[in-house]
Scaffold this motif. Structure first.
Motif, mmCIF file in Angstrom:
data_model
loop_
_atom_site.group_PDB
_atom_site.id
_atom_site.type_symbol
_atom_site.label_atom_id
_atom_site.label_comp_id
_atom_site.label_asym_id
_atom_site.label_seq_id
_atom_site.Cartn_x
_atom_site.Cartn_y
_atom_site.Cartn_z
ATOM 1 N N LEU A 1 33.916 47.803 41.293
ATOM 2 C CA LEU A 1 33.003 46.748 40.858
ATOM 3 C C LEU A 1 31.940 46.467 41.929
ATOM 4 O O LEU A 1 30.759 46.274 41.619
ATOM 5 C CB LEU A 1 33.785 45.477 40.544
ATOM 6 C CG LEU A 1 34.590 45.478 39.234
ATOM 7 C CD1 LEU A 1 35.471 44.232 39.155
ATOM 8 C CD2 LEU A 1 33.655 45.549 38.028
ATOM 9 N N ALA A 2 32.369 46.435 43.205
ATOM 10 C CA ALA A 2 31.425 46.166 44.290
ATOM 11 C C ALA A 2 30.392 47.277 44.404
ATOM 12 O O ALA A 2 29.188 47.017 44.570
ATOM 13 C CB ALA A 2 32.184 46.002 45.609
ATOM 14 N N LEU A 3 30.840 48.532 44.280
ATOM 15 C CA LEU A 3 29.918 49.658 44.387
ATOM 16 C C LEU A 3 28.982 49.716 43.181
ATOM 17 O O LEU A 3 27.782 49.990 43.327
ATOM 18 C CB LEU A 3 30.705 50.959 44.507
ATOM 19 C CG LEU A 3 31.557 51.131 45.766
ATOM 20 C CD1 LEU A 3 32.289 52.465 45.726
ATOM 21 C CD2 LEU A 3 30.695 51.048 47.009
ATOM 22 N N LEU A 4 29.528 49.463 41.998
ATOM 23 C CA LEU A 4 28.686 49.481 40.807
ATOM 24 C C LEU A 4 27.654 48.354 40.859
ATOM 25 O O LEU A 4 26.494 48.535 40.459
ATOM 26 C CB LEU A 4 29.562 49.339 39.560
ATOM 27 C CG LEU A 4 28.852 49.527 38.211
ATOM 28 C CD1 LEU A 4 28.172 50.886 38.135
ATOM 29 C CD2 LEU A 4 29.854 49.375 37.058
ATOM 30 N N ALA B 1 31.700 43.663 52.922
ATOM 31 C CA ALA B 1 32.417 44.626 53.768
ATOM 32 C C ALA B 1 32.824 45.852 52.966
ATOM 33 O O ALA B 1 32.694 46.991 53.439
ATOM 34 C CB ALA B 1 33.643 43.959 54.381
ATOM 35 N N LEU B 2 33.312 45.654 51.744
ATOM 36 C CA LEU B 2 33.780 46.768 50.930
ATOM 37 C C LEU B 2 32.631 47.614 50.381
ATOM 38 O O LEU B 2 32.764 48.824 50.230
ATOM 39 C CB LEU B 2 34.620 46.238 49.766
ATOM 40 C CG LEU B 2 35.971 45.616 50.144
ATOM 41 C CD1 LEU B 2 36.578 44.881 48.958
ATOM 42 C CD2 LEU B 2 36.932 46.685 50.650
ATOM 43 N N HIS C 1 42.642 49.062 57.180
ATOM 44 C CA HIS C 1 42.082 50.358 56.787
ATOM 45 C C HIS C 1 41.404 50.297 55.426
ATOM 46 O O HIS C 1 40.563 51.149 55.106
ATOM 47 C CB HIS C 1 43.200 51.415 56.767
ATOM 48 C CG HIS C 1 44.231 51.172 55.701
ATOM 49 N ND1 HIS C 1 44.259 51.884 54.530
ATOM 50 C CD2 HIS C 1 45.262 50.295 55.644
ATOM 51 C CE1 HIS C 1 45.269 51.462 53.797
ATOM 52 N NE2 HIS C 1 45.896 50.490 54.444
ATOM 53 N N LEU C 2 41.730 49.299 54.617
ATOM 54 C CA LEU C 2 41.111 49.193 53.299
ATOM 55 C C LEU C 2 39.794 48.419 53.334
ATOM 56 O O LEU C 2 38.972 48.563 52.428
ATOM 57 C CB LEU C 2 42.074 48.493 52.327
ATOM 58 C CG LEU C 2 43.335 49.271 51.951
ATOM 59 C CD1 LEU C 2 44.212 48.433 51.037
ATOM 60 C CD2 LEU C 2 42.987 50.590 51.287
ATOM 61 N N ILE C 3 39.591 47.610 54.366
ATOM 62 C CA ILE C 3 38.359 46.826 54.439
ATOM 63 C C ILE C 3 37.200 47.678 54.933
ATOM 64 O O ILE C 3 36.089 47.617 54.422
ATOM 65 C CB ILE C 3 38.570 45.605 55.349
ATOM 66 C CG1 ILE C 3 39.461 44.591 54.634
ATOM 67 C CG2 ILE C 3 37.248 44.956 55.713
ATOM 68 C CD1 ILE C 3 38.875 44.048 53.340
ATOM 69 N N ALA C 4 37.456 48.496 55.951
ATOM 70 C CA ALA C 4 36.391 49.369 56.439
ATOM 71 C C ALA C 4 36.029 50.389 55.357
ATOM 72 O O ALA C 4 36.857 50.757 54.525
ATOM 73 C CB ALA C 4 36.839 50.081 57.713
ATOM 74 N N ILE C 5 34.766 50.818 55.388
ATOM 75 C CA ILE C 5 34.347 51.859 54.445
ATOM 76 C C ILE C 5 35.164 53.111 54.718
ATOM 77 O O ILE C 5 35.128 53.673 55.808
ATOM 78 C CB ILE C 5 32.851 52.155 54.594
ATOM 79 C CG1 ILE C 5 32.041 50.908 54.253
ATOM 80 C CG2 ILE C 5 32.444 53.300 53.704
ATOM 81 C CD1 ILE C 5 32.170 50.451 52.822
#
Length: 793
Positions: free
Chosen positions: A431-434, A231-232, A255-259
């Motif tokens: 970390l998730a994006l990287l 999700a993140l 609001h923090l879970i949605a992109i």
């Protein structure tokens, strides 16, 4: 007058005027003819480009009005034509969203091929389809059935049964018709012949890549919270359970879970930092292109790619436009501020998708940035104080919008955000994006980073679950008047003014009409009856001055629809009902008792009654002769009698409600056999101004003698649109009308509220009170019964 006196085209004032024009258009119950819309658009464009001062703002207002009406007219013109309503058709097309696999069905969006072999009315349009398991099937627990094989980006051929966008209409509840308008859905339906479904094309496009990466995260992430990492990183929330969403809402963290725009900012900052590093390693690059230009271009490119990779949500689009504007300003050596950047992004977003003003995300996204820009400008403090100030501004400034959109407020939200914002945004998300970036470079490289992100998330999640489990975590706010929102926003604006401003504390009282609204209650000796729109089933709220009774709980289906959760609870919250004195389940069928569990889990219920021997747990028997009085109103059961066996519909609890101003009769699903029995045993008690038509208006009920004995003025009928039982039957409607009663059908009018009081019998319907141009009323005005008089003296 000089050109210098002309207001800049993309000024904050023009952005506000454009927005106001679109807001006015959303209030229209009908759209004007196309030539009127075209004229308004022409005047708006010419005035915007050539006008000066106030005239330009007036023209931009017209432009906003015309743009939204134009997009609305175009979307409405694409809606499934009447001749194809509830008909079957064979279509082929591409799945353009991530399919949502549920226990008994799979939901997906399909864009029909624009080809000659497709139905002309559907070519190129988006359909929202469901693929159900066969009736009586237990589903595919091993996820090997054909519907589980649907993949995003694939092309399929289906035999489908379609209907125009239509949903349930209840106060403060989800508006399915509006959502389908926003999503550009021309028709909804289901796969009618699953055996003939055929895959005709392999996955392709960005949406296919998103699903592939989501599968990689699910397979490779060692932590149990891999669903949150997907999700993140990708905006794929399909793995989140109902319990996950409930915890997030209660803790104020959805609001923090949605992109979000913050994610886009991280990507842009990362690409800009990479460009800076290249110039540090090879300074000679500056001879060919200035470092400032390269960094700005890299940030914009990275943000745009991430926008496409995550589904192009509104917050990400807003951030990408702001980054692009700032990058252009840097390249051109122009000075710009947050207000100007926000205005440019706002105007561009509104022009690309005018209907986005109907989305809560639009207001929360732009509203959050606007509040922060206004309240934090000029603050000279340390990073910790700035962070705390930003959290306070976001919590207070967006509170009115959260209440008006979601009818709830999280009391623990500010505390939860103090931990979640720095930890999730500073550790988990990077970390998730990287990890996603490394996985693109080489298969398997993202696994360690995704696993670390999951471990970091797992460290914090128990804290937020604990906060969410508190009974004070989430409070529901009753529905307020239209003017309460702008008043609350003014109050928050004044409260967040700089220190020293007189009257700041008193300004907070302006939010009271929104946060603590005055609920319209019947007077002593009066009753309110609300027939909810729950589809093919029944749920009715009865209120006296200080008490609340729910007659039936709405349907629940094996496919996952629960009217108790989706319709009944939102309406109870909207009316300020925090507890039920009594719940009456007329009988045990799923269309009347299915929603009970969801309601009982959410609010306390003092007493639950049902017919004797009904297969329902923890209930007290309802029997003829039982009675009680609330606030001068008498409640009395007429059926079933003592020792009457449980016979499902025929055992329904029949309740008579008497006031000094009139009576109501709630009949459940009794048939003509029980009607004749009541005529023999209690004929005088059948007379009532308001009657619920037995068994949803079926052909085996509402005998002529029973209808005449009631002498009803209003006949309430709860039925689902185009239900397979064809309720209510035409001859039954004609019978009630001939007797002088006005039938009010939930599938046509939405929720119907009736008050029996000193002013007689008054009623109003949700679809008539809040009619909008996208409503089914606008498409089929005859069907909605617009000729009914809302007051019967």
């Amino acid at each position: 007058m000089t050109d210098a006196a002309r207001t800049p085209l993309f000024s904050p004032a023009n952005a506000a005027a454009l927005l106001l024009g679109m807001l006015l258009a959303t209030r229209l119950s009908q759209l004007p003819p196309v030539w009127v819309i075209a004229t308004v658009l022409l005047l708006g464009v010419v005035g915007w480009l050539r006008g000066r001062h106030g005239w330009q703002m007036a023209a931009v207002f017209l432009l906003g009005l015309g743009l939204l009406m134009g997009q609305g007219a175009w979307r409405m013109a694409s809606v499934l034509p009447t001749e194809m309503e509830l008909r079957e058709a064979t279509v082929s097309g591409r799945i353009v969203e991530l399919p949502l696999h549920e226990k008994r069905r799979t939901r997906f969006d399909l864009i029909v091929d624009d080809a000659d072999d497709q139905p002309e009315a559907l070519r190129g349009y988006r359909l929202r389809l469901s693929w159900y398991d066969a009736w009586r099937s237990r589903g595919d627990p091993d996820r090997q059935g054909p519907r589980w094989q649907l993949k995003a980006g694939e092309r399929w051929r289906f035999r489908v049964k379609l209907r125009a966008p239509r949903g349930l209409r209840n106060p403060a509840a989800f508006d399915g018709e509006r959502q389908m308008l926003l999503d550009g859905i021309a028709a909804a339906g289901h796969v009618s012949d699953t055996a003939s479904a055929q895959r005709i094309g392999s996955p392709a496009g960005i949406v296919a890549w998103r699903e592939y990466m989501a599968i990689r995260i699910a397979e490779d992430t060692r932590a149990k919270s891999g669903r949150f990492i997907a999700a993140l990183a990708l905006g794929d929330t399909r793995g989140l359970s109902v319990e996950d969403w409930e915890a997030l809402r209660a803790a104020g963290l959805t609001h923090l879970i949605a992109i979000s725009g913050f994610h886009v900012g991280l990507v842009g900052l990362g690409l800009a930092a990479l460009a800076w590093g290249l110039y540090q390693l090879w300074p000679t690059l500056g001879r060919y292109c200035p470092r400032r230009v390269t960094m700005a271009g890299a940030a914009t490119l990275g943000a745009f790619v991430y926008l496409l990779a995550t589904g192009a949500s509104l917050p990400t689009l807003r951030t990408v436009l702001m980054i692009a504007f700032v990058a252009c300003a840097l390249i051109l050596r122009r000075q710009t501020g947050v207000a100007q950047s926000l205005a440019v992004a706002l105007i561009l977003v509104l022009m690309m998708d005018p209907l986005c003003v109907l989305r809560p995300g639009f207001w929360l996204s732009f509203g959050g940035v606007a509040w922060l820009a206004w309240c934090l400008q000029g603050i000279q403090a340390g990073h910790v104080r700035q962070f705390l100030a930003a959290q306070a501004v976001a919590s207070l400034g967006l509170l009115p919008l959260a209440v008006i959109f979601f009818a709830q407020a999280s009391l623990v939200g500010p505390l939860a955000n103090l931990v979640a914002v720095p930890w999730w945004s500073g550790v988990v998300v990077p970390l998730a994006l990287l990890g996603t970036t490394m996985e693109v470079l080489h298969v398997g490289w993202g696994t360690p980073l995704w696993t670390l992100a999951g471990i970091a998330f797992d460290i914090s999640w128990p804290l937020f679950e604990w906060l969410a489990s508190s009974r004070l975590a989430l409070i529901w706010i009753p529905q307020s008047a239209v003017w309460a929102l702008p008043l609350a926003l003014v109050g928050m604006f004044a409260l967040l003014m700089p220190r020293g401003m007189p009257g700041r504390a008193l300004a907070a009282t302006l939010a009271l009409p929104l946060l603590w609204p005055n609920v319209d209650q019947p007077e002593t000796g009066e009753i309110d009856i609300v027939q909810m729109d729950v589809g093919q089933g029944t749920a009715m709220l009865v209120r006296t001055r200080h008490h609340s009774l729910l007659y039936d709980a709405g349907p629940a289906t094996p496919q996952g629809f629960d009217a108790g959760e989706r319709s009944v609870l939102p309406l109870l919250h909207a009316y300020g009902v925090g507890r039920l004195d009594t719940l009456i389940l007329s009988h045990a069928d799923a269309d009347h008792a299915g929603g009970r569990d969801a309601i009982a889990q959410a609010i306390p219920i003092e007493h639950t009654l049902a017919p004797p021997d009904a297969p329902l747990p923890e209930v007290v028997a309802c029997e003829a002769g039982q009675e009680w009085t609330w606030d001068g109103v008498r409640f009395r059961f007429l059926h079933p009698t003592t020792h009457f066996p449980y016979l499902k519909n025929q055992s329904s609890c029949v309740l008579r409600i008497e006031t000094a101003h009139g009576a109501a009769l709630l009949t459940g699903d009794i048939d003509d056999l029980i009607e004749s029995r009541l005529l023999q045993l209690a004929k005088a008690d059948l007379h009532a101004e308001v009657v619920t038509v037995p068994h949803h208006g079926s052909g085996g009920s509402s005998s002529e003698a029973f209808v005449e004995a009631t002498g009803a003025r209003l006949a309430l009928i709860s039925s689902g649109y185009a239900n397979r039982f064809r309720h209510p039957r035409d001859n039954i409607l004609a019978r009630w009308q001939k007797a002088g009663a006005k039938p009010l059908i939930s599938s046509e009018l939405g929720a119907v509220q009736v008050r029996i009081g000193e002013d007689g019998v008054e009623w109003k319907a949700e679809r008539l009170e809040s009619a909008r141009f996208w409503d089914a009323v606008a498409r089929h005005p005859r069907e909605a019964g617009l000729s009914y008089r809302p007051t019967i003296p």
